[in-house]
Design a protein around this motif. Structure first.
Motif, PDB file in Angstrom:
ATOM      1  N   GLU A  66       0.797  -1.329  -0.045  1.00 18.88           N
ATOM      2  CA  GLU A  66      -0.112  -0.103   0.033  1.00 18.88           C
ATOM      3  C   GLU A  66       0.817   1.097  -0.068  1.00 18.88           C
ATOM      4  OE1 GLU A  66      -3.592  -2.095   2.852  1.00 18.88           O
ATOM      5  OE2 GLU A  66      -2.111  -0.712   3.624  1.00 18.88           O
ATOM      6  N   THR A  67       2.172   1.060   0.530  1.00 21.49           N
ATOM      7  CA  THR A  67       2.895   2.199   0.683  1.00 21.49           C
ATOM      8  C   THR A  67       4.233   1.887   0.341  1.00 21.49           C
ATOM      9  OG1 THR A  67       1.599   3.476   2.298  1.00 21.49           O
ATOM     10  CG2 THR A  67       3.699   4.098   2.168  1.00 21.49           C
ATOM     11  N   CYS A  90       3.853  -2.052  -8.049  1.00 20.49           N
ATOM     12  CA  CYS A  90       2.837  -1.586  -7.271  1.00 20.49           C
ATOM     13  C   CYS A  90       2.417  -0.029  -7.330  1.00 20.49           C
ATOM     14  CB  CYS A  90       3.275  -2.001  -5.682  1.00 20.49           C
ATOM     15  SG  CYS A  90       4.803  -1.450  -5.269  1.00 20.49           S
ATOM     16  N   ALA A  93       0.435   2.265  -5.098  1.00 25.14           N
ATOM     17  CA  ALA A  93       0.856   2.339  -3.651  1.00 25.14           C
ATOM     18  C   ALA A  93       1.053   4.040  -3.417  1.00 25.14           C
ATOM     19  CB  ALA A  93       2.198   1.837  -3.473  1.00 25.14           C
ATOM     20  N   LEU A 121      -2.796   1.906   7.603  1.00 28.08           N
ATOM     21  CA  LEU A 121      -1.843   1.160   6.822  1.00 28.08           C
ATOM     22  C   LEU A 121      -1.515  -0.200   7.120  1.00 28.08           C
ATOM     23  CD1 LEU A 121       0.493   1.312   4.669  1.00 28.08           C
ATOM     24  CD2 LEU A 121       2.224   1.939   6.548  1.00 28.08           C
TER      25      LEU A 121
END
Length: 497
Positions: A66-67, A90, A93, A121
């Motif tokens: 996600e990050t 990704c 992200a 997160l």
């Protein structure tokens, strides 16, 4: 807040882990020893490789990320995190680029952990890297450093407070250069302890020999070990840099290296099928700050913020010699010497798991990240053990400590911030003149020998400033007898005995 080190429990005896507990599940280190100017890599290439390897180590696919966070460095891409995310696959992200500072990897990991605890997160990667050796090789060969297409790159989230390294007169007089400031710090520590110049050199060399021995056993490297005499003695390949520091005693960021960590919630680790034996949990993060310059502190042989952070670590975790694995930030001997004393560590024990910045080398601002990566390996190899990693930024101005283990914490980890950044002594005007006292001193060397003395002076009328001397008699005196505490006069930035 952690109450101290938990009793070792077998995996089957563990209480359920809070699903929001942050845990490191993947690690990777990339070291390119020899630049290839015909097929040059850049920092993003190396960071992308490290991220791919870290995800493979975790057994996690890029779609789960996600990050992506990148620790700031020399790379000039407007969003290096987005470039890495694109290269890994990704692309959706969230991207973060941090500030500079050697404390940043520990602090940023703590921040990601807090976002996981808060439910903001679940899976993140953070990475750092540089291709400085390739850049140097290209320039030596008269070739251009390739540039990436930066059109349409989204802006990242910027995280962290700016790192200040020195005002203009400090830059001009060598007081912004870490090799000088940490050597000046060493001289102040030497004088305060009543050491002779030779005793201080021997102490620094012996400390660094311990780091060299660990670097020689680091599976990510292929380097030999240097003993204290080889580290201490100037030679054509180990010239004096800032007295008493030879090249072997100085930080090295002229490397092609990158490293990455994958961190997620315990719930995400379960969902993604991460092997429990591969998990390393965040237990505690403590951060502190001091004035950007040594000269603003009450005494230049003390680091109050580091003292406070170390006292908090000891208060929570007990004697730090009982911690199984330790990595003290190894840029220059003075900061390791000071930190070991602040933590009450025995000098004969290993103080690093990487080999430090002088022997392992590291991308700018990512040495503590590489220490984290090595610490994950050490903790996995000895389940149930604990590790402490230190970060240090600027002129001993930004500090961080992290505690980690394969054992889950008994409660959700926290981040504690201690602030000792208030100035106690003013900076004198750069062109101040008058009587003064030398409070710290080094001699700066070029390839042809001693070039100038760099001193921290306390004016009799109040305030401090950086000053220089190129007088051969001063240069000779500074490396042969104790000048800390000696009266001097200064005019327009030049001092004389």
């Amino acid at each position: 807040m952690p109450s101290g080190r938990p009793t070792l429990r077998l995996m089957s005896d563990r209480s359920p882990v809070d699903p929001r507990t942050p845990v490191i599940v993947g690690r990777a280190q990339v070291v390119d020893a020899t630049p290839d100017v015909d097929h040059p890599v850049d920092a993003i290439d190396l960071m992308t490789r490290a991220t791919v390897d870290a995800l493979a180590d975790a057994g996690v696919g890029p779609s789960a990320v996600e990050t992506v966070g990148v620790v700031g460095g020399i790379h000039r891409h407007p969003n290096a995190a987005a470039a890495v995310a694109h290269g890994v696959g990704c692309r959706t992200a969230h991207t973060i680029v941090t500030t500079w500072g050697g404390d940043t990897p520990i602090a940023f990991l703590g921040e990601l952990g807090q976002r996981i605890v808060a439910g903001e997160l679940e899976v993140a990667v953070f990475v750092g890297g540089e291709a400085n050796r390739t850049r140097d090789a290209l320039r030596s060969a008269g070739r251009e450093v390739p540039k990436r297409d930066e059109t349409g790159v989204p802006a990242p989230e910027h995280w962290g407070t700016p790192l200040e390294m020195g005002r203009s007169d400090a830059v001009e007089r060598g007081g912004e250069m870490p090799r000088n400031t940490y050597a000046v710090f060493d001289s102040a520590l030497r004088a305060a302890a009543g050491e002779t110049l030779d005793e201080a050199r021997d102490r620094a060399a012996a400390l660094w020999a311990g780091y060299s021995a660990v670097a020689a056993g680091n599976p990510d490297l292929k380097v030999g070990s240097l003993d204290a005499d080889a580290i201490r003695t100037p030679t054509p390949d180990n010239r004096m840099v800032s007295w008493p520091y030879t090249k072997a005693m100085c930080a090295n960021n002229r490397v092609d290296q990158a490293g990455a960590l994958v961190v997620c919630s315990s719930a995400a680790a379960d969902r993604l099928g991460v092997d429990p034996s591969r998990r390393v949990y965040l237990h505690d993060t403590i951060r502190a700050s001091d004035t950007d310059s040594f000269l603003l502190r009450e005494r230049i042989d003390t680091v109050p913020g580091l003292d406070a952070a170390a006292a908090l670590v000891v208060g929570r975790w007990g004697p730090i010699d009982a911690i199984d694995h330790v990595d003290l930030y190894g840029c220059f001997p003075s900061i390791v010497h000071y930190t070991a004393a602040a933590l009450g560590l025995t000098r004969s024990r290993p103080l690093t798991v990487t080999g430090g910045l002088g022997f392992m080398g590291a991308p700018l601002n990512f040495a503590a990240g590489q220490s984290l990566i090595a610490m994950v390996r050490a903790l996995r190899a000895e389940p149930g053990t604990f590790g402490l990693v230190q970060g240090n930024g600027g002129h001993a101005a930004k500090h961080s400590f992290g505690i980690y283990s394969t054992e889950p914490p008994s409660s959700l980890p926290s981040v504690t911030v201690v602030d000792h950044a208030d100035a106690r002594v003013s900076m004198a005007a750069s062109e101040s003149s008058g009587a003064a006292t030398i409070e710290g001193i080094t001699v700066e060397y070029g390839r042809d020998g001693a070039e100038r003395a760099v001193a921290a002076l306390r004016l009799d009328c109040g305030g401090r400033l950086w000053a220089n001397s190129v007088d051969p008699s001063v240069l000779a005196a500074a490396v042969s007898r104790e000048l800390v505490g000696v009266a001097t006069t200064v005019k327009a930035g030049e001092f004389r005995l």
